[in-house]
Motif scaffolding. Sequence first.
Motif, PDB file in Angstrom:
ATOM      1  N   ARG A  64       0.779  -1.232   0.000  1.00 18.96           N
ATOM      2  CA  ARG A  64       0.000   0.000   0.000  1.00 18.96           C
ATOM      3  C   ARG A  64       0.814   1.286   0.000  1.00 18.96           C
ATOM      4  NH1 ARG A  64      -4.434   1.268   3.551  1.00 18.96           N
ATOM      5  NH2 ARG A  64      -4.867   2.551   1.737  1.00 18.96           N
ATOM      6  N   ALA A  68       3.713   6.912   4.114  1.00 17.67           N
ATOM      7  CA  ALA A  68       2.609   7.879   4.164  1.00 17.67           C
ATOM      8  C   ALA A  68       2.954   9.099   5.006  1.00 17.67           C
ATOM      9  CB  ALA A  68       1.341   7.221   4.679  1.00 17.67           C
ATOM     10  N   ALA A  70       5.649  11.516   7.802  1.00 15.86           N
ATOM     11  CA  ALA A  70       6.146  11.444   9.176  1.00 15.86           C
ATOM     12  C   ALA A  70       5.012  10.934  10.053  1.00 15.86           C
ATOM     13  CB  ALA A  70       6.599  12.825   9.626  1.00 15.86           C
ATOM     14  N   ILE A  72       2.339  10.956  12.382  1.00 20.26           N
ATOM     15  CA  ILE A  72       1.497  12.025  12.953  1.00 20.26           C
ATOM     16  C   ILE A  72       1.222  11.763  14.432  1.00 20.26           C
ATOM     17  CG2 ILE A  72      -0.781  13.126  12.793  1.00 20.26           C
ATOM     18  CD1 ILE A  72      -0.679  12.392   9.722  1.00 20.26           C
ATOM     19  N   LYS A  73       1.022  10.484  14.772  1.00 14.63           N
ATOM     20  CA  LYS A  73       0.696  10.161  16.177  1.00 14.63           C
ATOM     21  C   LYS A  73       1.871  10.489  17.092  1.00 14.63           C
ATOM     22  CE  LYS A  73      -2.410   6.610  14.520  1.00 14.63           C
ATOM     23  NZ  LYS A  73      -2.539   5.230  14.076  1.00 14.63           N
ATOM     24  N   GLY A 115       6.441  13.315   4.376  1.00 11.17           N
ATOM     25  CA  GLY A 115       7.829  12.873   4.537  1.00 11.17           C
ATOM     26  C   GLY A 115       8.196  11.732   3.593  1.00 11.17           C
ATOM     27  N   GLY A 146       8.568  19.322   6.402  1.00 12.50           N
ATOM     28  CA  GLY A 146       9.683  19.618   7.307  1.00 12.50           C
ATOM     29  C   GLY A 146      10.893  18.743   7.080  1.00 12.50           C
ATOM     30  N   PHE A 147      10.822  17.912   6.053  1.00 14.14           N
ATOM     31  CA  PHE A 147      11.981  17.070   5.708  1.00 14.14           C
ATOM     32  C   PHE A 147      12.549  17.465   4.348  1.00 14.14           C
ATOM     33  CE2 PHE A 147      10.585  13.109   8.397  1.00 14.14           C
ATOM     34  CZ  PHE A 147      11.099  13.706   9.543  1.00 14.14           C
ATOM     35  N   PHE A 235       8.789  25.028  10.097  1.00 17.37           N
ATOM     36  CA  PHE A 235       8.054  23.818  10.498  1.00 17.37           C
ATOM     37  C   PHE A 235       7.813  23.854  12.010  1.00 17.37           C
ATOM     38  CE2 PHE A 235       7.916  19.471  12.115  1.00 17.37           C
ATOM     39  CZ  PHE A 235       6.897  18.934  11.342  1.00 17.37           C
ATOM     40  N   ARG A 254     -10.153  10.745  12.976  1.00 20.26           N
ATOM     41  CA  ARG A 254     -10.849  10.451  11.711  1.00 20.26           C
ATOM     42  C   ARG A 254     -12.069  11.346  11.503  1.00 20.26           C
ATOM     43  NH1 ARG A 254      -9.193   5.519   9.323  1.00 20.26           N
ATOM     44  NH2 ARG A 254      -7.697   4.368  10.596  1.00 20.26           N
TER      45      ARG A 254
HETATM   46  N1  CO8 Z   1       1.385   8.824  10.641  1.00 24.36           N
HETATM   47  C1  CO8 Z   1       0.931   7.901  11.498  1.00 24.36           C
HETATM   48  N2  CO8 Z   1       0.087   6.905  11.159  1.00 24.36           N
HETATM   49  C2  CO8 Z   1      -0.312   6.864   9.870  1.00 24.36           C
HETATM   50  C3  CO8 Z   1       0.108   7.804   8.920  1.00 24.36           C
HETATM   51  C4  CO8 Z   1       1.012   8.818   9.347  1.00 24.36           C
HETATM   52  N3  CO8 Z   1       1.512   9.749   8.500  1.00 24.36           N
HETATM   53  N4  CO8 Z   1      -0.466   7.514   7.738  1.00 24.36           N
HETATM   54  C5  CO8 Z   1      -1.232   6.424   7.953  1.00 24.36           C
HETATM   55  N5  CO8 Z   1      -1.136   6.028   9.233  1.00 24.36           N
HETATM   56  C6  CO8 Z   1      -1.796   4.886   9.884  1.00 24.36           C
HETATM   57  C7  CO8 Z   1      -3.256   5.190  10.155  1.00 24.36           C
HETATM   58  O1  CO8 Z   1      -3.401   5.922  11.363  1.00 24.36           O
HETATM   59  C8  CO8 Z   1      -3.812   3.785  10.245  1.00 24.36           C
HETATM   60  O2  CO8 Z   1      -3.456   3.238  11.498  1.00 24.36           O
HETATM   61  P1  CO8 Z   1      -4.587   2.525  12.419  1.00 24.36           P
HETATM   62  O3  CO8 Z   1      -5.093   1.392  11.578  1.00 24.36           O
HETATM   63  O4  CO8 Z   1      -3.812   2.097  13.633  1.00 24.36           O
HETATM   64  O5  CO8 Z   1      -5.620   3.571  12.681  1.00 24.36           O
HETATM   65  C9  CO8 Z   1      -3.001   3.026   9.204  1.00 24.36           C
HETATM   66  O6  CO8 Z   1      -1.822   3.788   8.981  1.00 24.36           O
HETATM   67  C10 CO8 Z   1      -3.716   2.907   7.868  1.00 24.36           C
HETATM   68  O7  CO8 Z   1      -4.091   4.194   7.456  1.00 24.36           O
HETATM   69  P2  CO8 Z   1      -5.601   4.624   7.097  1.00 24.36           P
HETATM   70  O8  CO8 Z   1      -6.559   3.807   7.880  1.00 24.36           O
HETATM   71  O9  CO8 Z   1      -5.700   6.121   7.244  1.00 24.36           O
HETATM   72  O10 CO8 Z   1      -5.666   4.190   5.571  1.00 24.36           O
HETATM   73  P3  CO8 Z   1      -6.550   4.819   4.432  1.00 24.36           P
HETATM   74  O11 CO8 Z   1      -6.437   3.911   3.270  1.00 24.36           O
HETATM   75  O12 CO8 Z   1      -7.924   5.153   4.938  1.00 24.36           O
HETATM   76  O13 CO8 Z   1      -5.834   6.234   4.076  1.00 24.36           O
HETATM   77  C11 CO8 Z   1      -3.973   7.669   3.626  1.00 24.36           C
HETATM   78  C12 CO8 Z   1      -4.535   6.235   3.573  1.00 24.36           C
HETATM   79  C13 CO8 Z   1      -4.768   8.567   2.666  1.00 24.36           C
HETATM   80  C14 CO8 Z   1      -2.518   7.631   3.207  1.00 24.36           C
HETATM   81  C15 CO8 Z   1      -4.124   8.210   5.073  1.00 24.36           C
HETATM   82  O14 CO8 Z   1      -3.562   7.265   5.966  1.00 24.36           O
HETATM   83  C16 CO8 Z   1      -3.445   9.518   5.313  1.00 24.36           C
HETATM   84  O15 CO8 Z   1      -3.950  10.558   4.916  1.00 24.36           O
HETATM   85  N6  CO8 Z   1      -2.271   9.516   6.010  1.00 24.36           N
HETATM   86  C17 CO8 Z   1      -1.586  10.709   6.405  1.00 24.36           C
HETATM   87  C18 CO8 Z   1      -0.894  11.374   5.226  1.00 24.36           C
HETATM   88  C19 CO8 Z   1      -0.213  12.632   5.680  1.00 24.36           C
HETATM   89  O16 CO8 Z   1      -0.840  13.610   6.075  1.00 24.36           O
HETATM   90  N7  CO8 Z   1       1.129  12.636   5.627  1.00 24.36           N
HETATM   91  C20 CO8 Z   1       1.921  13.779   5.995  1.00 24.36           C
HETATM   92  C21 CO8 Z   1       2.319  13.711   7.440  1.00 24.36           C
HETATM   93  S1  CO8 Z   1       3.176  15.178   7.989  1.00 24.36           S
HETATM   94  C22 CO8 Z   1       4.720  14.986   7.339  1.00 24.36           C
HETATM   95  O17 CO8 Z   1       5.054  14.011   6.727  1.00 24.36           O
HETATM   96  C23 CO8 Z   1       5.655  16.113   7.586  1.00 24.36           C
HETATM   97  C24 CO8 Z   1       7.096  15.701   7.342  1.00 24.36           C
HETATM   98  C25 CO8 Z   1       8.035  16.525   8.161  1.00 24.36           C
HETATM   99  C26 CO8 Z   1       8.077  16.047   9.567  1.00 24.36           C
HETATM  100  C27 CO8 Z   1       9.129  16.695  10.358  1.00 24.36           C
HETATM  101  C28 CO8 Z   1       9.419  15.963  11.653  1.00 24.36           C
HETATM  102  C29 CO8 Z   1       8.427  16.098  12.749  1.00 24.36           C
END
Ligand code: CO8
Length: 262
Positions: A64, A68, A70, A72-73, A115, A146-147, A235, A254
């Motif tokens: 998959r 996805a 950094a 978030i949790k 990230g 931020g990366f 950031f 959610r």
């Molecule tokens: N962080 C933590 N957990 C995640 C993340 C993430 N980025 N992406 C997905 N997961 C987890 C979900 O929480 C879920 O876990 P659980 O089953 O325990 O609830 C599991 O992965 C599967 O995900 P979904 O149920 O959400 O799957 P979907 O098919 O419904 O959706 C998506 C897939 C669209 C990819 C969705 O998961 C999503 O939108 N994810 C977040 C994407 C995002 O916003 N990414 C950017 C994050 S911020 C970032 O990267 C900044 C980088 C700089 C950081 C600097 C350091 C701090």
Amino acid sequence: MLSFQHETLLIEPSDGGSIVTIRLNRPKALNALNSTLIRQLDLVLEALATHDLRALILTGAGSRAFAAGADIKEMVNHSVDEAQTMSTRGQRTLRRLEDFPAPTIAAVHGFALGGGCELAMCCDIILASTRAVFGQPEVKIGVIPGFGGTQRLVRRVGAQRALELMMSGRNVQADEALRIGLALDVVHGDVHEAALTMARQFASNAPLAVRRVKRAVLDADTLLRAGLANEAELFGACFADDDQREGMVSFIERRPPVYRGR
Ligand code: CO8
């Protein structure tokens, strides 16, 4: 010697150890980049840089995601300082990847968001499967890339397209990634196999010359370091905003976020 394993990474040597694949391995979290993964990636890259590799491939475990973003949790409750420090640390590791002496290829299937997209852009080449999805969705959760995304996306696709992508946070499918130059190719078939084929082509050439080509290109970019430092500061500043907490909490709960611009 290269056949070692880490909790969050799988290391897979091939071609007698001259080509190595690093597989991000948190498939249940769509290979989200937590601090353990970043730390282990840093150690692995440091170790591999001293080996005489001809190419390095980066990909994701599971069907998959590449990654996805950094985690978030992990960062939802960060202070400004913690966020800036984490950004700076992550940038250092990604810079280590970008600076890796041998050619690097990101084999992207599924999501390469936030990230994850930033990590892929630290590779010399991005190959996308037909189901690859790229994007910088940070503004949707109240923060910015931020990366290194604010710096490297501009370099890949130009400022106008990079701004449109980072301000909308929208997804980019494989065919568009190809069109705008984010991915070099879209692979109909096994993207890791395609990366191996390309890696072997690079590996068949004079290795020192190949490395110097890369050095010459990277060394020309004298502005990147300052841009990354500025990004880390901006950031971190997001974590003084109510919108950062609302954005990340709403993702975890959610539900749609309610932003107030504070
Ligand atoms: N962080 C933590 N957990 C995640 C993340 C993430 N980025 N992406 C997905 N997961 C987890 C979900 O929480 C879920 O876990 P659980 O089953 O325990 O609830 C599991 O992965 C599967 O995900 P979904 O149920 O959400 O799957 P979907 O098919 O419904 O959706 C998506 C897939 C669209 C990819 C969705 O998961 C999503 O939108 N994810 C977040 C994407 C995002 O916003 N990414 C950017 C994050 S911020 C970032 O990267 C900044 C980088 C700089 C950081 C600097 C350091 C701090």
